[in-house]
Design a protein around this motif. Structure first.
Motif, PDB file in Angstrom:
ATOM      1  N   LYS A 102       0.668  -6.933 -14.540  1.00 45.90           N
ATOM      2  CA  LYS A 102       2.026  -7.189 -14.411  1.00 45.90           C
ATOM      3  C   LYS A 102       2.027  -8.678 -15.297  1.00 45.90           C
ATOM      4  CE  LYS A 102       4.408  -9.135 -11.369  1.00 45.90           C
ATOM      5  NZ  LYS A 102       4.355 -10.484 -11.844  1.00 45.90           N
ATOM      6  N   LEU A 103       3.130  -8.954 -16.211  1.00 48.37           N
ATOM      7  CA  LEU A 103       3.206 -10.334 -16.727  1.00 48.37           C
ATOM      8  C   LEU A 103       3.837 -11.143 -15.682  1.00 48.37           C
ATOM      9  CD1 LEU A 103       5.378  -9.149 -19.800  1.00 48.37           C
ATOM     10  CD2 LEU A 103       2.815  -9.810 -19.850  1.00 48.37           C
ATOM     11  N   PHE A 104       3.597 -12.366 -16.094  1.00 54.52           N
ATOM     12  CA  PHE A 104       4.082 -13.535 -15.253  1.00 54.52           C
ATOM     13  C   PHE A 104       3.043 -13.702 -13.948  1.00 54.52           C
ATOM     14  CE2 PHE A 104       7.738 -11.814 -17.475  1.00 54.52           C
ATOM     15  CZ  PHE A 104       7.980 -13.032 -18.380  1.00 54.52           C
ATOM     16  N   GLY A 105       3.697 -14.097 -12.786  1.00 55.17           N
ATOM     17  CA  GLY A 105       2.815 -14.589 -11.606  1.00 55.17           C
ATOM     18  C   GLY A 105       2.445 -13.376 -10.636  1.00 55.17           C
ATOM     19  N   LEU A 106       2.055 -13.675  -9.527  1.00 56.31           N
ATOM     20  CA  LEU A 106       1.586 -12.942  -8.454  1.00 56.31           C
ATOM     21  C   LEU A 106       2.817 -12.129  -7.634  1.00 56.31           C
ATOM     22  CD1 LEU A 106      -0.791 -15.399  -6.522  1.00 56.31           C
ATOM     23  CD2 LEU A 106      -1.470 -13.762  -8.411  1.00 56.31           C
ATOM     24  N   SER A 107       2.422 -10.980  -7.159  1.00 55.73           N
ATOM     25  CA  SER A 107       3.353 -10.173  -6.718  1.00 55.73           C
ATOM     26  C   SER A 107       2.836  -9.458  -5.630  1.00 55.73           C
ATOM     27  CB  SER A 107       4.673  -9.560  -7.827  1.00 55.73           C
ATOM     28  OG  SER A 107       5.458  -8.781  -7.109  1.00 55.73           O
ATOM     29  N   LEU A 108       3.629  -9.027  -4.489  1.00 49.93           N
ATOM     30  CA  LEU A 108       3.151  -7.752  -3.602  1.00 49.93           C
ATOM     31  C   LEU A 108       4.185  -6.433  -3.992  1.00 49.93           C
ATOM     32  CD1 LEU A 108       5.359  -8.109  -1.469  1.00 49.93           C
ATOM     33  CD2 LEU A 108       3.582  -9.918  -0.490  1.00 49.93           C
ATOM     34  N   ARG A 109       4.983  -6.634  -4.746  1.00 49.35           N
ATOM     35  CA  ARG A 109       5.818  -5.596  -4.974  1.00 49.35           C
ATOM     36  C   ARG A 109       5.619  -4.552  -6.074  1.00 49.35           C
ATOM     37  NH1 ARG A 109      10.591  -6.517  -7.116  1.00 49.35           N
ATOM     38  NH2 ARG A 109      10.076  -8.363  -8.010  1.00 49.35           N
ATOM     39  N   SER A 110       5.303  -3.271  -5.671  1.00 45.69           N
ATOM     40  CA  SER A 110       4.550  -2.436  -6.862  1.00 45.69           C
ATOM     41  C   SER A 110       5.455  -2.167  -8.009  1.00 45.69           C
ATOM     42  CB  SER A 110       4.238  -1.152  -5.872  1.00 45.69           C
ATOM     43  OG  SER A 110       5.295  -0.352  -5.715  1.00 45.69           O
ATOM     44  N   ASN A 111       6.765  -2.329  -7.803  1.00 42.43           N
ATOM     45  CA  ASN A 111       7.604  -2.113  -8.764  1.00 42.43           C
ATOM     46  C   ASN A 111       7.827  -3.279  -9.801  1.00 42.43           C
ATOM     47  OD1 ASN A 111       9.249  -3.980  -7.375  1.00 42.43           O
ATOM     48  ND2 ASN A 111      10.794  -2.458  -6.855  1.00 42.43           N
ATOM     49  N   SER A 112       7.222  -4.293  -9.403  1.00 42.32           N
ATOM     50  CA  SER A 112       7.110  -5.401 -10.525  1.00 42.32           C
ATOM     51  C   SER A 112       5.780  -5.177 -11.505  1.00 42.32           C
ATOM     52  CB  SER A 112       6.970  -6.620  -9.804  1.00 42.32           C
ATOM     53  OG  SER A 112       5.789  -6.886  -9.122  1.00 42.32           O
ATOM     54  N   TYR A 113       5.060  -4.149 -11.226  1.00 44.49           N
ATOM     55  CA  TYR A 113       3.760  -3.955 -12.223  1.00 44.49           C
ATOM     56  C   TYR A 113       4.330  -3.109 -13.282  1.00 44.49           C
ATOM     57  CZ  TYR A 113       0.902  -6.798  -8.887  1.00 44.49           C
ATOM     58  OH  TYR A 113       0.553  -7.941  -8.024  1.00 44.49           O
ATOM     59  N   ASN A 114       3.643  -3.254 -14.344  1.00 40.02           N
ATOM     60  CA  ASN A 114       4.064  -2.397 -15.630  1.00 40.02           C
ATOM     61  C   ASN A 114       3.065  -1.419 -15.815  1.00 40.02           C
ATOM     62  OD1 ASN A 114       4.962  -5.648 -16.370  1.00 40.02           O
ATOM     63  ND2 ASN A 114       6.405  -4.371 -16.540  1.00 40.02           N
ATOM     64  N   TYR A 115       1.732  -1.543 -15.733  1.00 35.22           N
ATOM     65  CA  TYR A 115       0.659  -0.666 -15.772  1.00 35.22           C
ATOM     66  C   TYR A 115      -0.046  -0.497 -14.621  1.00 35.22           C
ATOM     67  CZ  TYR A 115       2.173  -2.254 -20.500  1.00 35.22           C
ATOM     68  OH  TYR A 115       2.715  -2.418 -21.706  1.00 35.22           O
ATOM     69  N   TRP A 116      -0.430   0.951 -14.485  1.00 32.08           N
ATOM     70  CA  TRP A 116      -1.223   1.325 -13.661  1.00 32.08           C
ATOM     71  C   TRP A 116      -2.534   2.308 -14.144  1.00 32.08           C
ATOM     72  CZ3 TRP A 116      -0.043   0.588  -8.405  1.00 32.08           C
ATOM     73  CH2 TRP A 116       1.008  -0.351  -8.234  1.00 32.08           C
ATOM     74  N   GLY A 117      -3.836   2.075 -13.209  1.00 32.94           N
ATOM     75  CA  GLY A 117      -4.655   3.057 -13.441  1.00 32.94           C
ATOM     76  C   GLY A 117      -4.536   4.288 -12.720  1.00 32.94           C
ATOM     77  N   GLN A 118      -5.614   5.135 -12.671  1.00 34.08           N
ATOM     78  CA  GLN A 118      -5.484   6.432 -12.187  1.00 34.08           C
ATOM     79  C   GLN A 118      -5.986   6.474 -10.707  1.00 34.08           C
ATOM     80  OE1 GLN A 118      -4.352   9.412 -13.861  1.00 34.08           O
ATOM     81  NE2 GLN A 118      -3.571   7.581 -15.453  1.00 34.08           N
ATOM     82  N   GLY A 119      -6.511   5.492 -10.371  1.00 33.91           N
ATOM     83  CA  GLY A 119      -7.097   5.293  -8.992  1.00 33.91           C
ATOM     84  C   GLY A 119      -8.329   5.657  -8.626  1.00 33.91           C
ATOM     85  N   THR A 120      -9.005   5.382  -7.525  1.00 35.54           N
ATOM     86  CA  THR A 120     -10.247   5.740  -7.177  1.00 35.54           C
ATOM     87  C   THR A 120     -10.332   5.914  -5.692  1.00 35.54           C
ATOM     88  OG1 THR A 120     -12.909   4.997  -7.390  1.00 35.54           O
ATOM     89  CG2 THR A 120     -11.123   3.208  -6.916  1.00 35.54           C
ATOM     90  N   GLN A 121     -11.106   6.896  -5.114  1.00 31.29           N
ATOM     91  CA  GLN A 121     -10.948   7.139  -3.774  1.00 31.29           C
ATOM     92  C   GLN A 121     -11.971   6.459  -3.020  1.00 31.29           C
ATOM     93  OE1 GLN A 121      -9.016   9.693  -2.119  1.00 31.29           O
ATOM     94  NE2 GLN A 121      -9.784   8.442  -0.085  1.00 31.29           N
ATOM     95  N   VAL A 122     -11.362   5.658  -2.099  1.00 30.58           N
ATOM     96  CA  VAL A 122     -12.579   5.120  -0.821  1.00 30.58           C
ATOM     97  C   VAL A 122     -12.335   5.897   0.325  1.00 30.58           C
ATOM     98  CG1 VAL A 122     -13.029   2.848   0.303  1.00 30.58           C
ATOM     99  CG2 VAL A 122     -12.315   2.758  -2.345  1.00 30.58           C
ATOM    100  N   THR A 123     -13.433   6.302   0.868  1.00 28.79           N
ATOM    101  CA  THR A 123     -13.353   6.926   2.346  1.00 28.79           C
ATOM    102  C   THR A 123     -14.400   6.278   2.980  1.00 28.79           C
ATOM    103  OG1 THR A 123     -12.939   9.019   1.055  1.00 28.79           O
ATOM    104  CG2 THR A 123     -13.656   9.170   3.387  1.00 28.79           C
ATOM    105  N   VAL A 124     -13.733   5.892   4.000  1.00 29.38           N
ATOM    106  CA  VAL A 124     -14.661   5.048   5.326  1.00 29.38           C
ATOM    107  C   VAL A 124     -14.764   5.982   6.442  1.00 29.38           C
ATOM    108  CG1 VAL A 124     -14.905   2.922   6.633  1.00 29.38           C
ATOM    109  CG2 VAL A 124     -13.888   2.997   4.315  1.00 29.38           C
ATOM    110  N   SER A 125     -15.953   6.369   6.831  1.00 28.64           N
ATOM    111  CA  SER A 125     -16.222   7.200   8.058  1.00 28.64           C
ATOM    112  C   SER A 125     -16.470   6.198   9.179  1.00 28.64           C
ATOM    113  CB  SER A 125     -17.294   8.191   7.603  1.00 28.64           C
ATOM    114  OG  SER A 125     -18.684   7.488   7.668  1.00 28.64           O
ATOM    115  N   SER A 126     -16.085   6.874  10.255  1.00 23.61           N
ATOM    116  CA  SER A 126     -16.389   5.874  11.649  1.00 23.61           C
ATOM    117  C   SER A 126     -17.797   6.526  12.025  1.00 23.61           C
ATOM    118  CB  SER A 126     -15.361   6.211  12.776  1.00 23.61           C
ATOM    119  OG  SER A 126     -15.398   7.330  12.897  1.00 23.61           O
TER     120      SER A 126
END
Length: 123
Positions: free
Chosen positions: A99-123
């Protein structure tokens, strides 16, 4: 143009560590604050961490503060998420975003996204 590609996900046991990477193939990486979000099955996407363009300021979700560290390398056009002491509840698809400008925790303030990577943690 920002093009983000995540890597580094996988299957680990509780207590283990992983480092996610997100590389930008564009030429404007230093113009963007970067964030990590995650989405578990059946849940909404949630904020994990964010870092300013310079890397000097960061923001974390309460659930990961003290265990996860966000950082960036503006020469390599890459943002990282070091995840330590992983828990089963950290299981999710992790996305990086810009995103442009500063920090944000709001997802709708981000302009570009990656495709994602899976993280799985087993107990």
């Amino acid at each position: 143009q920002v093009q983000l590609v995540e890597s580094g996900g996988g299957l680990v046991r509780a207590g283990a560590s992983l480092r996610l990477s997100c590389a930008d193939s564009g030429r404007t990486f230093t113009s963007y604050a970067m964030g990590w979000f995650r989405q578990a099955p059946g849940k909404e996407r949630e904020f994990v961490a964010s870092i300013t363009q310079s890397g000097l300021s960061t923001l974390y979700a309460d659930s990961v503060r003290g265990r996860f560290t966000i950082s960036r390398d503006n020469v390599k056009n890459t943002v990282y998420l070091q995840m330590n002491s992983l828990k089963p509840e950290d299981t999710a698809v992790y996305y990086c975003a810009a995103k442009l400008f500063g920090l944000s925790l709001r997802s709708n303030s981000y302009n570009y996204w990656g495709q994602g990577t899976q993280v799985t943690v087993s107990s």
